[in-house]
Write a protein that holds these residues in place. Structure first.
Motif, short mmCIF file in Angstrom:
data_model
loop_
_atom_site.label_atom_id
_atom_site.label_comp_id
_atom_site.label_asym_id
_atom_site.label_seq_id
_atom_site.Cartn_x
_atom_site.Cartn_y
_atom_site.Cartn_z
N SER A 138 0.84 -1.19 0.00
CA SER A 138 0.00 0.00 0.00
C SER A 138 0.88 1.24 0.00
O SER A 138 1.97 1.25 0.58
N THR A 139 0.41 2.30 -0.66
CA THR A 139 1.19 3.53 -0.78
C THR A 139 0.30 4.75 -0.57
O THR A 139 -0.93 4.65 -0.57
N GLY A 140 0.95 5.90 -0.45
CA GLY A 140 0.24 7.17 -0.46
C GLY A 140 0.53 7.97 -1.71
O GLY A 140 0.25 9.16 -1.78
N ASN A 141 1.11 7.31 -2.72
CA ASN A 141 1.58 8.02 -3.91
C ASN A 141 0.46 8.52 -4.82
O ASN A 141 0.72 9.30 -5.73
N TYR A 142 -0.75 8.06 -4.58
CA TYR A 142 -1.88 8.53 -5.37
C TYR A 142 -2.26 9.96 -4.98
O TYR A 142 -2.95 10.65 -5.73
N HIS A 143 -1.84 10.40 -3.81
CA HIS A 143 -2.19 11.73 -3.32
C HIS A 143 -1.30 12.77 -4.00
O HIS A 143 -0.11 12.51 -4.24
N THR A 144 -1.83 13.96 -4.28
CA THR A 144 -1.15 14.88 -5.19
C THR A 144 -0.96 16.29 -4.63
O THR A 144 -1.20 17.30 -5.33
N PRO A 145 -0.49 16.45 -3.40
CA PRO A 145 -0.31 17.82 -2.88
C PRO A 145 0.78 18.59 -3.59
O PRO A 145 0.68 19.82 -3.74
N HIS A 146 1.84 17.91 -4.04
CA HIS A 146 2.91 18.62 -4.76
C HIS A 146 2.36 19.26 -6.02
O HIS A 146 2.64 20.43 -6.32
N LEU A 147 1.56 18.51 -6.77
CA LEU A 147 0.98 19.06 -8.00
C LEU A 147 0.07 20.24 -7.70
O LEU A 147 0.14 21.28 -8.35
N ALA A 148 -0.80 20.08 -6.71
CA ALA A 148 -1.77 21.13 -6.41
C ALA A 148 -1.07 22.42 -6.00
O ALA A 148 -1.38 23.51 -6.51
N LEU A 149 -0.12 22.31 -5.09
CA LEU A 149 0.52 23.51 -4.56
C LEU A 149 1.39 24.20 -5.61
O LEU A 149 1.41 25.43 -5.71
N THR A 150 2.11 23.42 -6.40
CA THR A 150 3.00 24.04 -7.38
C THR A 150 2.21 24.68 -8.53
O THR A 150 2.62 25.70 -9.07
N CYS A 151 1.07 24.10 -8.89
CA CYS A 151 0.23 24.72 -9.93
C CYS A 151 -0.35 26.03 -9.44
O CYS A 151 -0.40 27.03 -10.19
N ASP A 152 -0.80 26.06 -8.18
CA ASP A 152 -1.30 27.31 -7.61
C ASP A 152 -0.20 28.37 -7.61
O ASP A 152 -0.43 29.54 -7.96
N TYR A 153 0.99 27.97 -7.21
CA TYR A 153 2.13 28.90 -7.12
C TYR A 153 2.49 29.45 -8.50
O TYR A 153 2.67 30.66 -8.68
N ALA A 154 2.58 28.57 -9.50
CA ALA A 154 2.96 29.01 -10.84
C ALA A 154 1.89 29.91 -11.46
O ALA A 154 2.20 30.86 -12.19
N ALA A 155 0.62 29.62 -11.19
CA ALA A 155 -0.45 30.49 -11.70
C ALA A 155 -0.34 31.88 -11.10
O ALA A 155 -0.60 32.88 -11.78
N ARG A 156 0.05 31.96 -9.83
CA ARG A 156 0.26 33.28 -9.21
C ARG A 156 1.40 34.03 -9.89
O ARG A 156 1.34 35.25 -10.06
N GLY A 157 2.42 33.29 -10.29
CA GLY A 157 3.52 33.93 -11.02
C GLY A 157 3.06 34.53 -12.33
O GLY A 157 3.46 35.64 -12.70
#
Length: 488
Positions: A322-341
């Motif tokens: 079993s893993t937690g790799n399906y969860h995507t906080p890195h993607l969510a946070l970095t997309c928000d950050y780049a959109a702000r840029g």
């Protein structure tokens, strides 16, 4: 193009999902498919408890599947989760998700049947694209979107769209393409459904779009600098070394190269000691945006070449865990950050348009109107600029989060990464149109100022004028803006 599970990039993804490229598997990728499937087959044969393979899903994870349930569980997994809601996603987005899933299969973590992986590849190469609704993922894997895609690909239901944009029942479209889906075995349904490849694919397309937006923004900022008659000292490498942000230095280097040959490079030719912030601090804002985009590209590249599977096969250890790799906080946070840029760069772009339209600040005709013709010039376009900026600023707001209510409290977290990635991509598209509008204003200002342009800016000016002639009398400019988007 050969997929190997390691080398997919945002730019490659944008290309293969749009231009009809055929995909193949590398020899090592095929080996990993076979080895990982052997681990799954062993777990099934020995009745080892494996989430979603020999047990139920979600709140039923502790329940062992009977022999009868095991035989049809993959089909049940897809049928029970094909709930993605319209409107349908653009074809390129779905194909990006397919390409990412094919690539991540080759890491060996999915344990999918090689025949199922190859069938998905053949469907992609045939130009068939599942119709997948854009609503249904919360970022704890893209389960409902993946199930809708998987069910259509396997001909179990849903629809497929061909290269000519004809939509047919999935089973009929597969038959017309002479493709026969293989029978799903244990784990296959979950491998097709339970992954984050829609979020990763959308984010990959967003990064590719944002790169184009940022590069054109740097070029047009240099053209506006020339048109305004800016003071170059804030771009001086010695000045930037006092606050050594590497991305600022790189942006300044590119802008100085674009201005090479300009009389503005002699500080004595500056019209002002200190220009407005939108001119004076273009390097800092563009540098910050470039940093945010670089971080997004790094995260997205990892996601497109890695496993988002749960459970996952550890091939060398001969285990399924079993893993937690399906969860995507890195993607969510970095997309928000780049959109702000992107929002920060667009804000300065709109400010520069307004400055170029000001007779008081530029010495040019008010609103860049041709002095020989009585018009309002660019005045109405300022409304368009603010409309676009308003839309972009809305998209650049961080996506809201809350504790999830799923699986009777077992799945109590979410990321909404797909929404963040979708907003990021749409923000990049609006950013490119704002930059095109600035390009028209800067080109008009350069024409009115009548001074020779340095070589590279002269080429840029010529490219703009090739699709949008100098504005003398009033005319509709919406089509011109769309054409400029493609040439800058």
């Amino acid at each position: 193009m050969e997929l190997n599970g390691r080398s997919l990039s945002p730019d490659i993804l944008a290309s293969v999902s749009e231009d009809g490229t055929s995909l193949t598997f590398s020899p090592n990728g095929k080996t990993m498919l076979e080895r990982s499937r052997a681990v799954i087959d062993k777990a099934v044969a020995e009745r080892i408890p494996v989430y979603g393979v020999t047990t139920g899903l979600g709140s039923r994870a502790t329940e062992a599947l009977s022999a009868e349930e095991l035989s049809g569980f993959s089909v049940e997994t897809l049928n029970g989760r094909d709930h993605a809601l319209a409107p349908a996603l653009p074809r390129q987005v779905v194909r990006a998700a397919m390409a990412v899933r094919l690539n991540t299969f080759l890491t060996g973590a999915a344990g999918v049947s090689p025949a199922v992986a190859d069938h998905l590849r053949l469907v992609f190469n045939a130009g068939l694209t599942p119709v997948v609704g854009g609503w249904g993922t919360i970022g704890a894997a893209d389960l409902l979107l993946g199930a809708t895609m998987g069910r259509a690909v396997m001909g179990l239901g849903g629809q497929l769209v061909d290269r000519d944009e004809r939509t047919s029942a999935a089973a009929d479209a597969l038959a017309m393409a002479d493709l026969t889906p293989p029978q799903l075995g244990p784990r296959d349904g979950l491998a097709l459904a339970n992954h984050a490849c829609f979020s990763a694919g959308m984010a990959g397309l967003a990064v590719a779009e944002a790169r184009r937006a940022l590069e054109s923004h740097i070029s047009i900022a240099a053209l506006s600098f020339q048109a305004f008659g800016g003071n170059v000292t804030p771009m001086d490498s010695a000045v930037l070394a006092l606050k050594p942000h590497s991305h600022d230095a790189r942006v300044a280097g590119r802008m100085r190269a674009l201005l090479d040959g300009s009389d503005l490079l002699d500080p004595a030719n500056a019209r002002r000691l200190q220009d407005p912030i939108s001119i004076r601090n273009a390097v800092q804002v563009l540098g910050a945006a470039e940093r945010s985009l670089a971080e997004a590209a790094e995260v997205v590249t990892i996601e497109m070449n890695a496993s988002s599977d749960n459970p996952a096969v550890l091939v060398d250890a001969d285990r399924v865990v079993s893993t937690g790799n399906y969860h995507t906080p890195h993607l969510a946070l970095t997309c928000d950050y780049a959109a702000r840029g992107l929002a920060a760069t667009a804000t300065l772009s709109v400010a520069r348009i307004a400055k170029l339209c000001s007779e008081r600040l530029t010495g040019l005709p008010q609103y860049l109107a041709d002095p020989e013709v009585g018009t309002n010039g660019f005045a109405p376009l300022l409304k368009l600029a603010e409309s676009l900026l308003g839309g972009l600023q809305h998209l650049a707001q961080p996506t809201a989060l809350w504790p999830s209510i799923n699986a009777d409290g077992v799945e109590d977290g979410l990321t909404l990464a797909f929404q963040s990635a979708r907003n990021f991509r749409e923000a990049a598209k609006l950013g490119r149109r704002i930059t095109a509008l600035e390009a028209l204003a800067a080109a008009q200002a350069c024409d009115l100022r009548g001074r020779d342009l340095p070589h590279r800016l002269s080429e840029l000016q010529a490219a703009i004028r090739a699709v949008s002639p100098r504005i003398r009398e009033s005319r509709p400019l919406a089509e011109d803006i769309e054409k400029v988007v493609e040439v800058i």
